[in-house]
Design a protein around this motif. Structure first.
Motif, mmCIF file in Angstrom:
data_model
loop_
_atom_site.group_PDB
_atom_site.id
_atom_site.type_symbol
_atom_site.label_atom_id
_atom_site.label_comp_id
_atom_site.label_asym_id
_atom_site.label_seq_id
_atom_site.Cartn_x
_atom_site.Cartn_y
_atom_site.Cartn_z
ATOM 1 N N LEU A 156 0.893 -1.206 -0.100
ATOM 2 C CA LEU A 156 0.002 -0.039 -0.021
ATOM 3 C C LEU A 156 0.825 1.047 0.198
ATOM 4 N N LEU A 197 -5.692 -6.448 -0.285
ATOM 5 C CA LEU A 197 -6.552 -5.769 0.486
ATOM 6 C C LEU A 197 -8.096 -6.127 0.260
ATOM 7 N N ALA A 215 -9.509 -1.465 -0.695
ATOM 8 C CA ALA A 215 -8.680 -1.093 -1.685
ATOM 9 C C ALA A 215 -9.265 0.203 -2.522
ATOM 10 N N GLN A 231 0.729 -4.069 3.389
ATOM 11 C CA GLN A 231 0.186 -5.331 2.835
ATOM 12 C C GLN A 231 0.171 -5.228 1.328
ATOM 13 N N PHE A 242 -2.888 -1.691 7.231
ATOM 14 C CA PHE A 242 -2.808 -2.069 5.763
ATOM 15 C C PHE A 242 -1.290 -1.415 5.086
#
Length: 263
Positions: free
Chosen positions: A104, A161, A166, A156, A153
């Motif tokens: 991310l 996600l 997302a 990640q 997140f």
């Protein structure tokens, strides 16, 4: 959810007489509107009405045959998408456009690519301007992550996600560009009710904290009518109504075309 206001501020974006043709088909036919600084302006209409065509003209994907687009007095029509991004126009996409194998944080850093001025060699060695820009960019990205509550997140991969997260990351990448105008292309498409409410809250928070102008294209009429300052309704590439949500909601042409004949 409540709208922020109804009076149009001083125009930041001016679209005048925009006409876009594909062969003999008019995707847009003389479309004109303004968007003020800090305003949330919504565009509604059925599929094929020309909503996405407006976005594609504003950010340089399409070149209209007629009309003009100006951002704070500078012409955008005829410019390349990269030049338009440099002038402060960011966009989210209905279909998530994140790099799935990249974290991310790194997806958001890619949104800042146009702000980087260091060369290849200094970037490879990570010294001087390249190092300063990297650190400044990371700090800016962390501020966006905090604003949109994406901290869990951060590292990640985007492909792992949850869908609602997302979509929020799409907005975060646009904000990482440090734009003046954000084009929101169906930000709650495919979301459930809870995810939609969350996204609406984040949009309100972004407006309050950053004061950005936004253009929202969305089929969720409740979201549009609750959040937008003004609404433009399209039908087959033509404007049939422009005004406050209440005005547009009461317009007979809009009621018939978009609200199923019932206000």
């Amino acid at each position: 959810m409540t709208g922020v206001g109804s009076d149009a501020p001083e125009p930041l974006l001016t679209v005048d007489g925009l006409t876009l043709r594909f062969g003999g088909v008019h995707a847009l036919d003389g479309v004109s509107f303004t968007v003020g600084s800090g305003e949330l302006f919504a565009v509604i209409g059925p599929n094929g009405a020309g909503k996405t065509s407006i976005f594609n003209c504003i950010n340089g994907v399409y070149r209209p045959q007629q009309g003009s687009i100006t951002l704070d007095g500078a012409r955008l029509d005829g410019s390349r998408p990269t030049a338009i991004a440099n002038r402060g126009v960011a966009r989210t996409f209905q279909n998530i456009g994140l790099f799935p194998a990249v974290s991310l944080v790194d997806n958001l850093m890619l949104g800042r690519h146009h702000l980087m001025r260091s060369g290849f060699l200094s970037g490879m060695l990570w010294w001087g301007r390249a190092r300063r820009e990297e650190l400044e960019g990371r700090a800016a990205v962390e501020r966006v992550i905090e604003l949109l509550e994406l901290e869990p997140f951060r590292h990640q991969p985007a492909g792992l996600l949850p869908y609602g997260v997302a979509k929020r990351a799409e907005l975060a990448r646009a904000l990482a560009m440090e734009p003046r105008l954000v084009l929101l292309d169906e930000p709650v498409a495919g979301m459930n009710h809870e995810e939609t409410e969350d996204m609406a809250r984040y949009i309100v928070e972004v407006r309050r904290e950053l004061g950005l102008a936004m253009i929202l294209v969305e089929h969720d009429m409740r979201l549009v009518m609750d959040l937008a300052d003004r609404v433009l309704a399209l039908d087959f590439g033509r404007v049939i109504a422009t005004g406050t949500p209440a005005q547009v909601q009461r317009n007979p042409a809009v009621v018939e075309a978009y609200l199923g004949g019932a206000a």
